[in-house]
Design a protein around this motif. Sequence first.
Motif, PDB file in Angstrom:
ATOM      1  N   ASP A 128      -1.245   7.242   7.470  1.00 44.96           N
ATOM      2  CA  ASP A 128      -0.355   7.940   8.394  1.00 44.96           C
ATOM      3  C   ASP A 128       1.033   8.050   7.769  1.00 44.96           C
ATOM      4  O   ASP A 128       1.474   7.145   7.051  1.00 44.96           O
ATOM      5  N   PRO A 129       1.741   9.163   8.005  1.00 44.70           N
ATOM      6  CA  PRO A 129       3.083   9.328   7.412  1.00 44.70           C
ATOM      7  C   PRO A 129       4.034   8.172   7.698  1.00 44.70           C
ATOM      8  O   PRO A 129       4.853   7.821   6.839  1.00 44.70           O
ATOM      9  N   SER A 130       3.944   7.569   8.884  1.00 43.34           N
ATOM     10  CA  SER A 130       4.856   6.460   9.209  1.00 43.34           C
ATOM     11  C   SER A 130       4.645   5.281   8.267  1.00 43.34           C
ATOM     12  O   SER A 130       5.612   4.684   7.769  1.00 43.34           O
ATOM     13  N   ALA A 131       3.382   4.950   8.009  1.00 41.90           N
ATOM     14  CA  ALA A 131       3.073   3.842   7.104  1.00 41.90           C
ATOM     15  C   ALA A 131       3.385   4.214   5.664  1.00 41.90           C
ATOM     16  O   ALA A 131       3.879   3.386   4.882  1.00 41.90           O
ATOM     17  N   GLU A 132       3.113   5.467   5.306  1.00 46.10           N
ATOM     18  CA  GLU A 132       3.384   5.920   3.932  1.00 46.10           C
ATOM     19  C   GLU A 132       4.872   5.851   3.625  1.00 46.10           C
ATOM     20  O   GLU A 132       5.279   5.423   2.536  1.00 46.10           O
ATOM     21  N   LYS A 162       6.629   3.468   0.743  1.00 43.63           N
ATOM     22  CA  LYS A 162       7.438   4.034  -0.349  1.00 43.63           C
ATOM     23  C   LYS A 162       8.839   3.437  -0.389  1.00 43.63           C
ATOM     24  O   LYS A 162       9.482   3.412  -1.440  1.00 43.63           O
ATOM     25  N   SER A 163       9.319   2.973   0.771  1.00 47.41           N
ATOM     26  CA  SER A 163      10.676   2.424   0.823  1.00 47.41           C
ATOM     27  C   SER A 163      10.765   1.016   0.247  1.00 47.41           C
ATOM     28  O   SER A 163      11.864   0.526  -0.041  1.00 47.41           O
ATOM     29  N   ILE A 164       9.621   0.361   0.104  1.00 43.26           N
ATOM     30  CA  ILE A 164       9.611  -0.995  -0.446  1.00 43.26           C
ATOM     31  C   ILE A 164       9.818  -0.953  -1.955  1.00 43.26           C
ATOM     32  O   ILE A 164       9.159  -0.196  -2.662  1.00 43.26           O
ATOM     33  N   LEU A 165      10.723  -1.763  -2.430  1.00 39.77           N
ATOM     34  CA  LEU A 165      11.007  -1.783  -3.861  1.00 39.77           C
ATOM     35  C   LEU A 165       9.789  -2.241  -4.647  1.00 39.77           C
ATOM     36  O   LEU A 165       9.013  -3.081  -4.182  1.00 39.77           O
ATOM     37  N   PRO A 166       9.592  -1.678  -5.839  1.00 43.04           N
ATOM     38  CA  PRO A 166       8.451  -2.100  -6.671  1.00 43.04           C
ATOM     39  C   PRO A 166       8.491  -3.600  -6.927  1.00 43.04           C
ATOM     40  O   PRO A 166       9.548  -4.193  -7.111  1.00 43.04           O
ATOM     41  N   GLY A 167       7.345  -4.193  -6.921  1.00 42.19           N
ATOM     42  CA  GLY A 167       7.253  -5.631  -7.154  1.00 42.19           C
ATOM     43  C   GLY A 167       5.896  -6.126  -6.744  1.00 42.19           C
ATOM     44  O   GLY A 167       4.977  -5.337  -6.494  1.00 42.19           O
TER      45      GLY A 167
END
Length: 283
Positions: A116-120, A124-129
């Motif tokens: 779902d777009p909300s989860a996507e 995406k907002s979470i920094l790579p790690g």
Amino acid sequence: MRALLPVIFLLSLLANGARAQGVSDPFEIAQRFADAGAWQAALARVDQMQPNAVAGPRWGDWEQLRCTLMYRLNRHQELAKRIKAMTYESLPPAAVHWARIGILDTLGVTVAGSIDPSAELITKSILPGSGPSLIHGKNRRTSALDAALINGTASHALDFDDSLPSLRGHPSTTMGPAALAVGEAANASGADVLAAFAMGLEIAGKIGRALGPQHYVRGWHTTATAGIFSSTTAAARLWKLNAQQLQIAWGLAASQCAGLVRNFGTMTKPFHAGYAARVGVLS
């Protein structure tokens, strides 16, 4: 003399009757019990009153009095001690069964909602790690905090998650992601996660009853505002907090309560659930 005031007041009511004293309103009677320090008697009176029968302007008074009495009677302390004392072995078979069902159901709707777009957008907002906790539906791990946020949002995105009448909302969408994320971070057993889930569910029901139907009617999204306490309970159990620490965690969670019915129909609604799950892990 002060210690005898509750007794004197009760005897006065018995001797003369509430109506003889010109008091016929059940709320007023409960308030007089409270004013005299007879908190247990006052709470019994309050609980006998039908919340729906309290006229609109009186609802706030009823709600405030009940919360005050619960605090006076140290119910939060008793509840924290009870949660701490509970074990997987002490849970009724039915509680374990429905905890399993709740977790499986939550995993299913989370995977379905992960695209779902909300989860996507949140993913995406979470920094790579990397981290110990799985983002369900994705081949990726992250911190317990971020996993709870993403998975909680995804689990509520399609609105197919389970519901609880006493909560007047969806219980598993907040505490499920919190329990699973912390369970992995704390290297907990499956039994530990099931027990934490079951304890969180009990808190969800109790908080829902305490808030009453008017909480939702007034515009608060109960799934989030009450679910924040159940997710905190589940996470605290897996973090192995003691009873006093659990009370502190509830206090921290209370300061972060959020969620408006006005946001329904937008991506903010599933975010409420994800945020409540995250707060549970953080608190």
